[in-house]
Design a protein around this motif. Structure first.
Motif, PDB file in Angstrom:
ATOM      1  N   LEU A  68       0.106   4.766  -5.571  1.00 50.24           N
ATOM      2  CA  LEU A  68      -0.723   3.686  -5.022  1.00 50.24           C
ATOM      3  C   LEU A  68      -0.136   3.239  -3.686  1.00 50.24           C
ATOM      4  O   LEU A  68       1.078   3.026  -3.576  1.00 50.24           O
ATOM      5  CB  LEU A  68      -0.757   2.500  -5.990  1.00 50.24           C
ATOM      6  CG  LEU A  68      -1.412   1.211  -5.465  1.00 50.24           C
ATOM      7  CD1 LEU A  68      -2.929   1.358  -5.435  1.00 50.24           C
ATOM      8  CD2 LEU A  68      -1.018   0.004  -6.309  1.00 50.24           C
ATOM      9  N   ASP A  69      -0.980   3.127  -2.709  1.00 53.08           N
ATOM     10  CA  ASP A  69      -0.571   2.531  -1.426  1.00 53.08           C
ATOM     11  C   ASP A  69      -1.816   1.924  -0.802  1.00 53.08           C
ATOM     12  O   ASP A  69      -2.747   2.656  -0.427  1.00 53.08           O
ATOM     13  CB  ASP A  69       0.057   3.574  -0.497  1.00 53.08           C
ATOM     14  CG  ASP A  69       0.652   2.931   0.757  1.00 53.08           C
ATOM     15  OD1 ASP A  69       0.972   1.721   0.704  1.00 53.08           O
ATOM     16  OD2 ASP A  69       0.801   3.633   1.774  1.00 53.08           O
ATOM     17  N   THR A  70      -1.847   0.615  -0.717  1.00 51.54           N
ATOM     18  CA  THR A  70      -3.045  -0.044  -0.221  1.00 51.54           C
ATOM     19  C   THR A  70      -2.700  -1.371   0.433  1.00 51.54           C
ATOM     20  O   THR A  70      -1.756  -2.054   0.009  1.00 51.54           O
ATOM     21  CB  THR A  70      -4.047  -0.279  -1.376  1.00 51.54           C
ATOM     22  OG1 THR A  70      -5.211  -0.923  -0.860  1.00 51.54           O
ATOM     23  CG2 THR A  70      -3.452  -1.149  -2.469  1.00 51.54           C
ATOM     24  N   TYR A  71      -3.456  -1.697   1.462  1.00 54.16           N
ATOM     25  CA  TYR A  71      -3.401  -3.055   1.999  1.00 54.16           C
ATOM     26  C   TYR A  71      -4.224  -3.956   1.072  1.00 54.16           C
ATOM     27  O   TYR A  71      -5.069  -3.469   0.298  1.00 54.16           O
ATOM     28  CB  TYR A  71      -3.965  -3.105   3.416  1.00 54.16           C
ATOM     29  CG  TYR A  71      -3.109  -2.372   4.431  1.00 54.16           C
ATOM     30  CD1 TYR A  71      -1.826  -2.818   4.728  1.00 54.16           C
ATOM     31  CD2 TYR A  71      -3.592  -1.241   5.100  1.00 54.16           C
ATOM     32  CE1 TYR A  71      -1.037  -2.158   5.672  1.00 54.16           C
ATOM     33  CE2 TYR A  71      -2.818  -0.582   6.036  1.00 54.16           C
ATOM     34  CZ  TYR A  71      -1.535  -1.038   6.311  1.00 54.16           C
ATOM     35  OH  TYR A  71      -0.754  -0.379   7.222  1.00 54.16           O
ATOM     36  N   VAL A  72      -3.962  -5.248   1.145  1.00 47.49           N
ATOM     37  CA  VAL A  72      -4.642  -6.210   0.283  1.00 47.49           C
ATOM     38  C   VAL A  72      -5.197  -7.329   1.160  1.00 47.49           C
ATOM     39  O   VAL A  72      -4.467  -7.906   1.990  1.00 47.49           O
ATOM     40  CB  VAL A  72      -3.675  -6.791  -0.768  1.00 47.49           C
ATOM     41  CG1 VAL A  72      -4.421  -7.687  -1.746  1.00 47.49           C
ATOM     42  CG2 VAL A  72      -2.939  -5.674  -1.504  1.00 47.49           C
ATOM     43  N   SER A  73      -6.471  -7.618   0.990  1.00 53.51           N
ATOM     44  CA  SER A  73      -7.062  -8.715   1.768  1.00 53.51           C
ATOM     45  C   SER A  73      -6.482 -10.055   1.304  1.00 53.51           C
ATOM     46  O   SER A  73      -6.214 -10.253   0.116  1.00 53.51           O
ATOM     47  CB  SER A  73      -8.580  -8.722   1.618  1.00 53.51           C
ATOM     48  OG  SER A  73      -8.944  -8.966   0.271  1.00 53.51           O
TER      49      SER A  73
END
Length: 275
Positions: A133-138
């Protein structure tokens, strides 16, 4: 009294007389042709067995070597990326799950004076260091400090990023029933508004052999002393940090798990019996 001399035997009688007085030794029995054939057959069988043993001994050596190579290949050194760039799009791959996973998060500052932290990026890697998992988060609140110098987060990174609720669901799916490795994991879990069973956590900031004077060392310091790696020289990468804590855990895993088992056994013994 008869003094007549005895007559000497003649002809066949003389030969018989000499044979009786001086018996000849029997000649040695010659081996039969059947025995000679059997002896040759046994000899050939022994030679064939000896050749087989030599061949099998030679053929085993490359097999053993290839087995060792395969074993090393199936258990490679953990990956630690040097690329610090964030994901161009969210990564979520459950096919890479292993029993142990490592997590790291990046935060931005919110509220007056940016005194509070909000989750802006989450990364989880597997036992080998592959990215699950690798994600930006709002961030729903107004960001007052992107902390780019340390977080690596920029305003455009969060445009169209998944919501916190979506990322929470993905992280929960990954962590369920798995050992979680990290550095000061309480900060990451707090930012995610999640928890994880204590017995399933391995925190490099809380493991005594990695502490100095009973105080946690910075991950940057541990990376240098334990792995000989230089990280966090500028902007941080949550992927690189997660890979680093996994590599440190793997180095200490055997003793770490032994200590964990001893502590768990001791706790069960001290626990009051149920009535």
């Amino acid at each position: 009294m008869n003094n007549k001399p005895k007559k000497k035997p003649s002809g066949a009688g003389r030969a018989q007389h000499q044979a009786e007085r001086h018996p000849k030794t029997k000649p040695a029995m010659l081996p039969s042709s059947n025995w000679l054939q059997m002896k040759d057959s046994i000899k050939q069988q022994d030679e064939a067995k000896s050749k087989k043993r030599k061949i099998s001994k030679v053929s085993k050596e490359p097999r053993e070597n290839s087995h060792k190579k395969m074993r090393v290949a199936s258990n490679p050194q953990p990956i630690v990326h040097t690329d610090l760039s964030g994901p161009s799009c969210p990564i979520f791959n459950l096919n890479l799950l292993t029993h142990c996973v490592a997590m790291d998060c990046e935060m931005v500052g919110v509220g007056p004076g940016a005194t509070r932290s909000a989750l802006a990026r989450a990364s989880i890697v597997n036992y080998k260091g592959d990215v699950i998992l690798d994600t930006y988060v709002s961030v729903p609140e107004k960001i007052t400090d992107y902390r780019t110098w340390v977080s690596g987060i920029r305003p455009h990174d969060l445009v169209g990023a998944p919501s916190l609720a979506t990322v929470q669901q993905q992280v929960a799916e990954i962590l369920k029933g798995r050992v979680l490795i990290g550095h000061s994991l309480n900060n990451d879990l707090q930012a995610l508004l999640m928890d994880h069973p204590r017995k399933m956590i391995r925190d490099t900031a809380r493991y005594n052999p990695l502490r100095r004077n009973h105080r946690p060392q910075a991950l940057k310091t541990l990376a240098r002393s334990e792995l000989g790696l230089s990280i966090q020289s500028g902007e941080h990468s949550s992927v690189q940090d997660a890979q680093t804590v996994m590599a440190i855990y793997r180095k200490h895993r055997n003793e770490w798990e032994r200590q964990h088992m001893r502590a768990a056994t001791s706790f069960r013994k001290k626990a009051p019996a149920k009535t």
